[in-house]
Design a protein around this motif. Structure first.
Motif, mmCIF file in Angstrom:
data_model
loop_
_atom_site.group_PDB
_atom_site.id
_atom_site.type_symbol
_atom_site.label_atom_id
_atom_site.label_comp_id
_atom_site.label_asym_id
_atom_site.label_seq_id
_atom_site.Cartn_x
_atom_site.Cartn_y
_atom_site.Cartn_z
ATOM 1 N N GLU A 260 0.870 -1.234 -0.213
ATOM 2 C CA GLU A 260 0.064 -0.029 0.012
ATOM 3 C C GLU A 260 0.700 1.180 0.062
ATOM 4 O OE1 GLU A 260 -2.559 -0.096 3.277
ATOM 5 O OE2 GLU A 260 -3.026 -2.013 3.159
ATOM 6 N N PRO A 261 0.389 2.327 -0.537
ATOM 7 C CA PRO A 261 1.115 3.820 -0.518
ATOM 8 C C PRO A 261 1.023 4.149 0.557
ATOM 9 C CG PRO A 261 -0.923 3.777 -1.713
ATOM 10 C CD PRO A 261 -0.784 2.499 -1.385
ATOM 11 N N THR A 264 -2.292 6.088 2.141
ATOM 12 C CA THR A 264 -3.526 5.329 2.436
ATOM 13 C C THR A 264 -3.395 4.258 3.263
ATOM 14 O OG1 THR A 264 -3.225 3.934 0.225
ATOM 15 C CG2 THR A 264 -4.387 6.229 0.185
ATOM 16 N N LEU A 286 4.236 -1.761 2.596
ATOM 17 C CA LEU A 286 3.996 -0.513 1.978
ATOM 18 C C LEU A 286 4.916 -0.790 0.713
ATOM 19 C CD1 LEU A 286 5.084 1.953 5.066
ATOM 20 C CD2 LEU A 286 2.833 1.391 4.148
ATOM 21 N N ASP A 287 4.589 0.157 -0.332
ATOM 22 C CA ASP A 287 5.363 0.350 -1.469
ATOM 23 C C ASP A 287 6.649 1.042 -1.432
ATOM 24 O OD1 ASP A 287 4.915 3.050 -1.299
ATOM 25 O OD2 ASP A 287 3.144 3.238 -2.683
ATOM 26 N N ALA A 289 7.901 3.543 -2.022
ATOM 27 C CA ALA A 289 8.227 4.837 -1.752
ATOM 28 C C ALA A 289 7.983 5.090 -0.301
ATOM 29 C CB ALA A 289 7.336 5.907 -2.535
ATOM 30 N N GLY A 290 6.906 4.583 0.186
ATOM 31 C CA GLY A 290 6.494 4.455 1.596
ATOM 32 C C GLY A 290 7.492 3.918 2.585
#
Length: 949
Positions: A260-261, A264, A286-287, A289-290
């Motif tokens: 998940e990003p 969110t 998380l993705d 970036a996260g």
């Protein structure tokens, strides 16, 4: 558990790991009224930054959050890299201000369930194993260690994941890593600034980048990777190295679910399905970036609060449980007949302990310090499958991470001489002949153990023993992923405090049990490139988790402007075994040679405090260097097989220890212990032909030629004792010979000398010696001498550079008079107390207190109470971390506060012993019972518990 160990608070949430996100989450959870406990496996907080030396500020640093500003503002203002000590301090201060309990050097042992439901976890530290019930655990470790311990399913690690090892300073390696087990490259990450002797210096922070893989997710596999990386990421002349490696395996929660990003994120991405385990580390689902954002120190603060908010919204209820229903996540993996013994256990219900795994070796060396690292090298060189388990992040103990990178005496022969040559060759730094580069020494130890086939586990703490009857067959180790059992044919207990032997039930002598004498110690500040910083400003029992934890916090406040502080308490005295033989001060003074000698030590009586042996009250230890021989028997716990204890934990009188505890000698002693363990194998150590061991030690130069089963130089002849006893009146140094006899013989010789003395000076001397030994033959003469002598110059407590007498001649005679146990002579002592000057020395108070206590007459109670009522003599207890921190000063050899506490406790002890019903003595002891300093707490506990039948 005794009150001087951890008293565990009840928790709603236990935060495991001292990362920035974990601390932020703990503060947020506490702010909404939840009971939170944070524990860290390290001796500090801020692991994600400090453990790996990830000191660069993030790009476009976000410091809108007050905690982020406090953490990063110093570096932003100076446009510099982060300072490890600043990060540690700010995190500790924030938690202390909020009142969140912190347990340092404490790891989770097992997840605990009752009837299949989660009810808490066990924790392990130097005070033992305890159960901590809670509603939820927040895993804030960098690698998701609690998830692994709990068996949470993660996605598989990526192949060849990135690994970084950072060091400060140093030259490029002479050879590249292309031909080694693993290859990589160096990148400069900026300049670190630090202060040495009021001069600001700069050094480059280097990062060695490589790729790694794990055979499996076990701690053994992780340590194998780190072992290889350390071999090839050393820069000659480096000034500082990271505590570990940074590795980003790519694992995450909930395999099969899309990441998940960060914007969110839902509870599903950061917790298990039952909402009992939550996560702030990179294993969050998380993705990319996260995941990259949450490991930034600025974003980690906000991320911790975000996870805390979701945890609060989904916090499950506390599940009622009965102690009889507890079940740990560990597995019963030991064969029948092997007993697992915890170092100590809480009195609260504990589940039967299981293990994440069981390993087998020939020789297990527990502790990789001054004696342990040499023991590991010796055992591995002898062909034994060897594992060295070390709690810190480097080998060598006091002489490396303890920053005592310089010898004080010691017999620098044998293995020590070999190592000194190798370490000198390894470093380009120009050092004094008696000093070394601590980074080079750590690296040489690591390379030499692995070169000869041994393994090293860092960040691994002993928490128990394995035994079959009275034979040790291994130890229980607490790793960041939980407890493991390591079976071994022979164990070398190199913890320095006999932890493995004590866990098995061997008889030991703990500091604070019988008296308040202990050699002073401290924790040093640390700057890159500095190899020697000696301190002595505190009493610290590093086998007590609460004491050691608060001592680390206090040291950081004491040296708040340093680059960092050391991670090793530089103890000079610890818990010791009761062995087959105890080395005595007489053995040292008379250079006794034993048939089973294994090393020859050399030093003076560098006591770092006061002495207690009656010989030294008659003839103070001098400043001259002496030779002390150590027998194999002193390394063997009485009644136990399969273990050798080395270093500060051996069987020796505490007043003999200063001569045999020097680094050069403990290194040779440790090597001898490791060799003995390998030669013994699974056979009894006591059956080892000692001459075979000694021949090897002679070949190595650890023992002198001719030291193969040498004849015992004791007992002394009657003629020598008679001559020395007669000469002692004019040369008191010769009185030591009479102390080599048994008690009955000793008293008989002295009584005869007293009766036959032709002049009063000789009679007074023999009366004094008899009194010191508890014989009242010359009590009247001794009393007359005390009564007729004015108060002389006493001695106040001093640790560093303390040599010679720690009491005055009158003090010694007052103690001797008390030991005569003549109540009719009590008025002499009461009169001396009335004459005691207002601003007087500790030794005078000590002498009167001991004398009154020994006589044991309640008539002394009013006198002791009056002394305690003198201004400034009471109120020196420190019962919480904040109070201990308040004692911090800039003096690295502070004595005054210790002196004040010693006076108060000696008087309170005496008052309580002469009149147990007196409220004043009990009140003071009760307060010291909860002191952060385990020496004082244990002593008060022993005195008060003695009142209970």
């Amino acid at each position: 558990m005794a009150s001087f160990a951890y008293s565990l608070p009840v928790a709603d949430v236990v935060v495991v790991g001292g990362s920035i996100a974990g601390v932020s989450a703990a503060l947020a959870l506490h702010s909404v009224g939840l009971k939170v406990v944070l524990l860290s496996g390290r001796t500090y907080l801020g692991e994600g930054v400090c453990d790996s030396l990830n000191l660069r500020l993030p790009e476009a640093c976000d410091v809108r959050h007050p905690l982020a500003l406090r953490l990063l503002g110093e570096a932003l203002e100076a446009d510099a890299l982060l300072r490890p000590l600043h990060i540690k301090l700010e995190l500790e201060r924030a938690l202390r201000k909020a009142g969140v309990p912190v347990l340092l050097a404490t790891t989770p042992g097992e997840i605990v369930r009752a009837a299949g439901a989660f009810v808490g976890l066990t924790i392990c530290n130097r005070s033992g194993r305890q159960f901590l019930p809670c509603r939820a655990i927040l895993d804030s470790t960098v690698r998701g260690e609690v998830a692994r311990m709990a068996g949470v399913t993660l996605t598989a690690p990526v192949e060849n994941f990135p690994v970084i090892r950072r060091v400060i300073g140093g030259e490029p390696p002479a050879t590249d890593t292309a031909g080694s087990q693993i290859s990589g490259h160096w990148e400069a990450e900026g300049k670190v600034a630090f202060v040495v002797n009021d001069e600001t210096r700069l050094a480059t922070l280097w990062a060695w980048h490589t790729q790694g893989s794990l055979a499996d997710g076990s701690w053994a596999s992780w340590m194998k990777l780190e072992q290889v990386v350390r071999l090839v990421s050393y820069r000659p002349g480096q000034d500082f190295s990271a505590d570990g490696i940074a590795a980003f395996t790519g694992e995450r929660l909930h395999p099969g679910s899309p990441p998940e990003p960060l914007a969110t994120v839902t509870p599903v991405a950061i917790s298990t399905a039952d909402r009992r385990l939550w996560f702030t580390g990179p294993i969050a689902n998380l993705d990319e970036a996260g995941r990259s954002a949450i490991i930034r120190p600025d974003r980690a603060v906000m991320w911790g609060e975000e996870v805390a908010a979701r945890l609060v919204a989904h916090l499950p209820p506390l599940i009622p449980r009965g102690a009889e229903g507890l079940k740990s996540s560990g597995r019963d993996l030991l064969p029948a007949g092997i007993e697992a013994c915890d170092l100590a256990s809480s009195s609260r219900g504990l589940p039967d302990g299981g293990f994440a795994a069981v390993y087998e070796v020939d020789v297990l060396v527990v502790g990789g310090g001054t004696g342990g690292a040499p023991a590991g090298i010796a055992a591995a060189r002898a062909g034994a499958r060897t594992l060295v388990a070390e709690f810190l992040s480097g080998l060598g103990g006091v002489g490396t991470l303890g920053l005592i990178g310089q010898y004080w005496y010691g017999n620098r022969v044998g293995f020590t001489a070999e190592m000194d040559r190798a370490v000198t060759a390894k470093s380009p730094k120009k050092m004094r002949e008696d000093a070394w580069d601590v980074e080079a020494k750590m690296q040489w130890y690591h390379e030499e153990i692995t070169r000869v086939g041994g393994d090293v586990w860092y960040k691994t703490m002993v928490c128990g023993a394995l035994k079959e009857g009275t034979r040790l067959v291994g130890a229980i180790l607490a790793t960041p992923q939980g407890r493991v059992a390591v079976r071994a044919k022979c164990v070398v207990d190199a913890t320095g405090s006999a932890d493995v032997a004590a866990a098995a039930g061997a008889e030991t002598v703990a500091i604070g049990d019988a008296h308040l004498a202990v050699q002073g110690t401290g924790l040093p500040p640390r700057a890159p490139g500095v190899n020697y910083t000696n301190t002595d400003y505190d009493f610290i029992d590093d086998s007590n988790a609460r004491d050691a934890g608060s001592a680390h916090v206090t040291a950081r406040e004491k040296f708040a402007h340093a680059f960092d502080t050391g991670q090793l308490v530089d103890s000079r005295e610890r818990r010791r075994i009761v062995g087959d033989y105890e080395v005595t001060p007489m053995d040292i003074r008379l250079a006794r040679i034993f048939p089973d000698t294994i090393n020859k030590a050399r030093s003076n009586f560098d006591t770092h405090g006061f002495t207690v042996h009656p010989l030294f009250m008659i003839v103070p230890p001098d400043h001259d260097a002496r030779v002390g021989y150590v027998p194999l028997r002193a390394l063997l716990p009485r009644g136990f097989e399969g273990v050798l204890v080395t270093g500060l934990g051996i069987s020796a009188h505490r007043d003999a220890m200063p001569v045999i505890r020097m680094q050069a000698d403990v290194q040779n002693q440790g090597y001898a212990a490791g060799l003995a363990a390998a030669l013994s194998g699974a056979a009894p150590i006591r059956d080892l032909p000692v001459e075979n061991l000694q021949r090897r030690l002679v070949e190595l130069g650890i023992l002198d030629d001719g030291m193969v089963c040498p004849p015992d130089t004791f007992p002394l002849s009657d003629d020598e004792i008679a001559r020395s006893l007669a000469a002692a009146v004019d040369d008191p140094e010769q009185i030591d010979r009479i102390f080599t006899t048994d008690e009955v013989t000793r008293i008989a010789w002295l009584r005869t000398a007293y009766v036959g003395a032709g002049e009063s000076r000789a009679r007074r001397f023999y009366a004094f010696v008899l009194g010191m030994l508890g014989d009242a033959t010359g009590a009247e003469e001794l009393a007359a001498e005390v009564a007729g002598t004015a108060w002389d110059t006493g001695w106040n407590y001093r640790g560093m550079h303390q040599f010679g007498a720690s009491m005055s001649p009158l003090d010694a005679r007052i103690i001797a008079l008390g030991r005569c146990r003549r109540a009719d002579l009590l008025p002499v002592l009461i009169a001396k107390a009335a004459e005691l000057p207002a601003d007087t020395a500790f030794s005078h108070y000590r002498a009167l207190a001991e004398a009154f206590e020994t006589i044991g007459d309640a008539a002394a109670a009013p006198v002791l109470e009056k002394l305690l009522n003198r201004p400034g003599l009471t109120g020196h207890q420190r019962t919480d971390v904040t109070a201990r921190v308040a004692t911090a000063s800039a003096d690295s050899n502070e004595n005054s506060f210790r002196n004040a506490s010693l006076i108060e406790l000696h008087l309170a002890r005496a008052l309580h012993r002469v009149d147990p019903a007196h409220p004043r003595g009990r009140e003071i002891l009760e307060s010291y019972r909860h002191d952060q300093r385990a020496l004082f707490a244990r002593h008060a506990e022993k005195l008060l518990s003695a009142d209970t039948p």
